[in-house]
Design a protein around this motif. Structure first.
Motif, PDB file in Angstrom:
ATOM      1  N   ILE A  10       0.902  -1.143  -0.187  1.00  0.00           N
ATOM      2  CA  ILE A  10       0.028  -0.069  -0.076  1.00  0.00           C
ATOM      3  C   ILE A  10       0.833   1.285   0.116  1.00  0.00           C
ATOM      4  O   ILE A  10       1.916   1.205   0.799  1.00  0.00           O
ATOM      5  CB  ILE A  10      -0.902   0.235   1.264  1.00  0.00           C
ATOM      6  N   ASN A  11       0.409   2.244  -0.670  1.00  0.00           N
ATOM      7  CA  ASN A  11       0.809   3.544  -0.662  1.00  0.00           C
ATOM      8  C   ASN A  11       2.564   3.557  -0.873  1.00  0.00           C
ATOM      9  O   ASN A  11       3.369   4.189  -0.083  1.00  0.00           O
ATOM     10  CB  ASN A  11       0.913   4.199   0.599  1.00  0.00           C
ATOM     11  N   THR A  12       2.948   2.997  -1.975  1.00  0.00           N
ATOM     12  CA  THR A  12       4.415   2.908  -2.487  1.00  0.00           C
ATOM     13  C   THR A  12       4.740   4.058  -3.133  1.00  0.00           C
ATOM     14  O   THR A  12       4.266   4.547  -4.189  1.00  0.00           O
ATOM     15  CB  THR A  12       4.475   1.486  -3.406  1.00  0.00           C
ATOM     16  N   PRO A  13       5.616   4.872  -2.644  1.00  0.00           N
ATOM     17  CA  PRO A  13       6.160   6.117  -3.267  1.00  0.00           C
ATOM     18  C   PRO A  13       6.229   5.803  -4.687  1.00  0.00           C
ATOM     19  O   PRO A  13       7.295   4.899  -5.030  1.00  0.00           O
ATOM     20  CB  PRO A  13       7.322   6.416  -2.615  1.00  0.00           C
ATOM     21  N   ILE A  14       6.079   6.820  -5.640  1.00  0.00           N
ATOM     22  CA  ILE A  14       6.400   6.481  -7.113  1.00  0.00           C
ATOM     23  C   ILE A  14       8.108   6.845  -7.132  1.00  0.00           C
ATOM     24  O   ILE A  14       8.638   6.250  -7.941  1.00  0.00           O
ATOM     25  CB  ILE A  14       5.880   7.823  -7.887  1.00  0.00           C
ATOM     26  N   ALA A  61      -6.305  -1.592 -12.306  1.00  0.00           N
ATOM     27  CA  ALA A  61      -5.440  -2.369 -12.632  1.00  0.00           C
ATOM     28  C   ALA A  61      -4.189  -2.288 -11.880  1.00  0.00           C
ATOM     29  O   ALA A  61      -3.354  -1.366 -12.024  1.00  0.00           O
ATOM     30  CB  ALA A  61      -5.218  -2.747 -13.981  1.00  0.00           C
ATOM     31  N   PRO A  62      -3.644  -3.411 -10.893  1.00  0.00           N
ATOM     32  CA  PRO A  62      -2.612  -3.267  -9.993  1.00  0.00           C
ATOM     33  C   PRO A  62      -1.445  -3.117 -10.910  1.00  0.00           C
ATOM     34  O   PRO A  62      -1.107  -3.760 -11.838  1.00  0.00           O
ATOM     35  CB  PRO A  62      -2.739  -4.396  -9.166  1.00  0.00           C
ATOM     36  N   ILE A  63      -0.542  -2.444 -10.383  1.00  0.00           N
ATOM     37  CA  ILE A  63       0.895  -2.488 -11.029  1.00  0.00           C
ATOM     38  C   ILE A  63       1.700  -3.752 -10.453  1.00  0.00           C
ATOM     39  O   ILE A  63       1.881  -3.647  -9.313  1.00  0.00           O
ATOM     40  CB  ILE A  63       1.463  -0.989 -10.849  1.00  0.00           C
ATOM     41  N   LEU A  64       2.325  -4.478 -11.252  1.00  0.00           N
ATOM     42  CA  LEU A  64       3.065  -5.533 -10.961  1.00  0.00           C
ATOM     43  C   LEU A  64       4.583  -5.152 -10.611  1.00  0.00           C
ATOM     44  O   LEU A  64       4.969  -4.580 -11.721  1.00  0.00           O
ATOM     45  CB  LEU A  64       2.779  -6.724 -11.617  1.00  0.00           C
ATOM     46  N   VAL A  65       5.067  -5.467  -9.607  1.00  0.00           N
ATOM     47  CA  VAL A  65       6.579  -5.364  -9.318  1.00  0.00           C
ATOM     48  C   VAL A  65       7.170  -6.424  -8.843  1.00  0.00           C
ATOM     49  O   VAL A  65       6.759  -7.294  -8.335  1.00  0.00           O
ATOM     50  CB  VAL A  65       6.667  -3.804  -8.316  1.00  0.00           C
ATOM     51  N   ILE A 114      -1.633  11.763  -8.096  1.00  0.00           N
ATOM     52  CA  ILE A 114      -0.933  11.092  -6.697  1.00  0.00           C
ATOM     53  C   ILE A 114       0.475  10.855  -7.010  1.00  0.00           C
ATOM     54  O   ILE A 114       1.135  10.545  -8.060  1.00  0.00           O
ATOM     55  CB  ILE A 114      -1.747   9.814  -6.834  1.00  0.00           C
ATOM     56  N   ASN A 115       1.210  10.754  -5.679  1.00  0.00           N
ATOM     57  CA  ASN A 115       2.667  10.373  -5.717  1.00  0.00           C
ATOM     58  C   ASN A 115       3.008   9.159  -5.181  1.00  0.00           C
ATOM     59  O   ASN A 115       4.226   8.661  -5.033  1.00  0.00           O
ATOM     60  CB  ASN A 115       3.400  11.607  -5.250  1.00  0.00           C
ATOM     61  N   LYS A 116       1.743   8.324  -4.778  1.00  0.00           N
ATOM     62  CA  LYS A 116       2.083   7.000  -4.154  1.00  0.00           C
ATOM     63  C   LYS A 116       0.952   6.238  -4.960  1.00  0.00           C
ATOM     64  O   LYS A 116      -0.140   6.307  -5.237  1.00  0.00           O
ATOM     65  CB  LYS A 116       1.784   6.965  -2.695  1.00  0.00           C
ATOM     66  N   VAL A 117       1.230   4.917  -5.081  1.00  0.00           N
ATOM     67  CA  VAL A 117       0.333   3.816  -5.513  1.00  0.00           C
ATOM     68  C   VAL A 117       0.556   2.581  -4.865  1.00  0.00           C
ATOM     69  O   VAL A 117       1.385   2.264  -4.376  1.00  0.00           O
ATOM     70  CB  VAL A 117       0.758   3.633  -7.236  1.00  0.00           C
TER      71      VAL A 117
END
Length: 482
Positions: A10-14, A61-65, A114-117
């Protein structure tokens, strides 16, 4: 694949999310700035996406990392993360026009940016691959995820150690990109796969070593062949029909070799080399014989009697003593690069004002020259024409001089496109041939033209000069229409 293979962050900084340098749309990014530049090769699509995100927010759609060194590498969502990085920091934009566009979006929709995702993280490569491949359907003009065609899909599979149907073709395309030859995302890899047989791979200048392609002739020639081939398919000078059968494919490869200044086939090349060696041996033997002391009959009569017999050559005798030349195989109709004059007889005129005497003189001199006989002279005059044209356009439109010609042209071309003076395809070609995206300057583009006078390795053949002009011509003409 299972949902349990992924963990929601949650709320991962860009700023903690890195673009994937090996992503199929990026292919071989050297750093994060280069990744952004490569994503922006499809600038129109990304502008649509940035505007959509600024207005409506990020899609669900979630971003995969993947986790890496306390940061995250994007496995799926590089376009969205790029859009967010630019919207948060317009200074990352590589050109002024795009920076202004993004700055306007940021100011207008500041509350939405937003600056977090939230991201989905996994360490299971197979699970990530299966999820990614199932996602890419429906592009919605650029706002949605843009489909992966066979080329991008193949790159993803190969870069992540999965089996790939078009492996050899992708290896060739990826090798070309490593050499600075830009390959479009939409490149028809299935067409390339039709003629990339082991025999044709050899004709293109490669051997297969340890299941990889390795150049086996002059690297400059291999690059020239690749540049011609990928340009043909990009401009539709060659299509799937061009290589539809083995015979057509073989003929096409032959034409590309000839255009690159090589014999039509490896066999012809070897035959010429053998013939040259034999001629050298004969000449050496004759020279040795002529220098040897005369040990037998030396009278004029005997000398004449042992000379070469003179046989009258009549037309009938000539026909019976020589084998008829084989009829050449039909070749694809790809004649634009083979013309004698750079501008061609049917090319649109360049609307240069009569007051610009130096430029009109350059054009007049280029028109006089046969590019087949004078490729270096034409290339040098062409560089002068391009530089003066860009300078005129920037002066008329009060654009800043960046200092390097390739970057100036890129900025001017983007300005043209934003003002509806050139279309997206023309912009794509101009940027490719500006040289800004080319990491190797042995190829023919704006930046390498300057080196023709200073480096012995830069000797463009006329086909490459013609091809270069065909791609940069819309830019030059538009400079003078402003």
């Amino acid at each position: 694949m299972s949902r349990k293979d992924f963990e929601l962050k949650i709320n991962t900084p860009i700023s903690d999310i890195l673009l994937d340098t090996k992503n199929p749309r990026i292919r071989d990014g050297s750093d994060q700035a280069d990744c952004i530049a490569r994503i922006l090769r499809k600038e129109d699509h990304l502008k649509v996406l940035m505007e959509d995100i600024a207005k409506n927010g990020l899609t669900t759609a979630p971003i995969l990392v993947k986790s890496q060194n306390n940061k995250y590498v994007v496995m799926d969502g590089n376009r969205r993360i790029t859009a967010l990085k630019l919207l948060n920091n317009p200074k990352l934009c590589p050109n002024t026009q795009l920076k202004n566009f993004v700055t306007d979006l940021k100011e207008k929709y500041a509350k939405n940016i937003i600056n977090k995702v939230d991201v989905l993280s996994s360490t299971n490569d197979d699970a990530i691959a299966q999820e990614i491949l199932s996602r890419h359907d429906g592009e919605q003009g650029g706002a949605g995820q843009v489909n992966w065609n066979a080329y991008l899909r193949t790159i993803f599979l190969m870069n992540n150690s999965h089996p790939a149907e078009y492996k050899r073709s992708a290896q060739y395309a990826m090798w070309a990109e490593e050499q600075g030859i830009w390959v479009d995302d939409e490149f028809p890899i299935t067409a390339l796969n039709r003629f990339l047989t082991q025999e044709n791979i050899k004709e293109l200048g490669f051997s297969i070593v340890d299941d990889k392609l390795k150049p086996n002739i002059s690297i400059d020639k291999v690059k020239q062949i690749a540049q011609l081939l990928f340009n043909d398919f990009y401009t539709k000078a060659a299509t799937t029909d061009t290589v539809r059968t083995p015979a057509l494919a073989s003929n096409y490869v032959k034409t590309v070799r000839i255009r690159a200044g090589l014999p039509g086939s490896v066999a012809e090349e070897q035959q010429k080399a053998t013939s040259a060696n034999n001629n050298t041996t004969v000449q050496n033997n004759q020279h040795a014989t002529s220098q040897a002391p005369n040990q037998s009959n030396t009278s004029p009569a005997n000398t004449n009697s042992t000379s070469t017999t003179s046989i009258p050559v009549t037309p009938n005798h000539q026909q019976t003593s020589q084998q008829p030349a084989p009829r050449p195989a039909p070749t694809p109709v790809l004649n634009s690069w083979d013309r004698n004059k750079l501008f061609g007889t049917k090319a649109p005129q360049i609307p240069i004002p009569s007051t610009e005497t130096k430029v009109t003189d350059i054009v007049a001199e280029i028109r006089k020259l046969n590019v087949k006989d004078n490729p270096i002279a034409v290339a040098m005059l062409l560089r002068g024409l391009i530089e003066l044209s860009d300078k005129f356009y920037r002066t008329q439109n009060t654009l800043t001089d960046i200092g390097k010609l390739g970057k100036n042209i890129t900025a001017s071309a983007n300005h043209m496109h934003q003002n509806g003076k050139i279309n997206a395809s023309e912009l794509d070609a101009i940027i490719r041939f500006s040289g800004v995206a080319n990491v190797n300057d042995n190829l023919l583009h704006v930046e390498s033209l300057q080196k023709i006078m200073h480096r012995e390795t830069h000797n463009p053949n006329y086909q490459l000069v013609n091809t270069f002009w065909d791609n940069i011509a819309p830019f030059v003409r538009t400079c003078w229409r402003s």
